[in-house]
Design an enzyme around this catalytic site. Sequence first.
Site, short mmCIF file in Angstrom:
data_model
loop_
_atom_site.label_atom_id
_atom_site.label_comp_id
_atom_site.label_asym_id
_atom_site.label_seq_id
_atom_site.Cartn_x
_atom_site.Cartn_y
_atom_site.Cartn_z
N CYS A 163 0.91 -1.22 0.04
CA CYS A 163 0.14 0.07 0.02
C CYS A 163 1.01 1.28 0.08
O CYS A 163 1.49 1.49 -0.96
CB CYS A 163 -0.98 0.07 1.01
SG CYS A 163 -0.49 -0.17 2.80
N ARG A 164 0.83 2.22 0.91
CA ARG A 164 1.53 3.39 0.84
C ARG A 164 2.89 3.49 1.64
O ARG A 164 3.68 4.40 1.24
CB ARG A 164 0.53 4.62 1.70
CG ARG A 164 -0.69 4.96 0.90
CD ARG A 164 -1.53 5.68 1.65
NE ARG A 164 -3.02 6.04 0.79
CZ ARG A 164 -4.03 6.41 1.53
NH1 ARG A 164 -4.03 6.24 2.91
NH2 ARG A 164 -5.26 6.62 0.90
#
Length: 228
Positions: free
Chosen positions: A178-179
């Site tokens: 993800c981030r």
Amino acid sequence: MSGRELKDLLYDQVARIARAAASPKRLELIELLVQGEKSVEQLAADAEISVKLTSAHLKQLRQARLVEARREGRRMFYRLVDQHVADFWVLLRTLAEERLLELQAATRQMAEGPGELAPMAGAELLDQARRGDLIVLDVRPGMEYAKGHLPYARSIPVNELRTRLGELPKDRPVVAYCRGPYCLMAREAVEILGEHGIHASRFDDGIAEWRYQGLPLEMESDQKEATE
């Protein structure tokens, strides 16, 4: 201006960056903007704070020339001024993890969450994805994926994963990202996949870490051009 006064001025100007970054929420906003341009409202929702407070934090970042803004109708959109700001975030986080025992304990606790960490570095992940040995799964919102993602990654936002499991083959392992290391979406995705018999692991790096290592990124427009 004396030599001492000039030195004081120089250090004070550099300290503007440190003062702007000296807020947990402003650091989180920088990480969110690494993913691409976002409106104030979207940043507020992602950071789980009010629009008013988000605007105040962004004002501090803008005054330090870390972000820039544009207006579209009544809405304001923000983005990082350049890649150096993303690199600054990676370097600052890495230094903190090396020096702060409390942060090391917190990251160990995070590593003990659902799903094992992918036992490979970025270059090896890229090679295995290229060969089709595994599936790289980007579980960020689709708009973030479009603005930049790991090569060969498929986009299934974590909030859509349960309804789109049929898009993933069960005969190959999945590596979800993800981030970045402090993002929880990949953990949630690994948990969902495991519940449905799909072997999955987490990849800690996000696009900031990936690019900092000199590894390539793709954009949705690149993929469209390649298929035309």
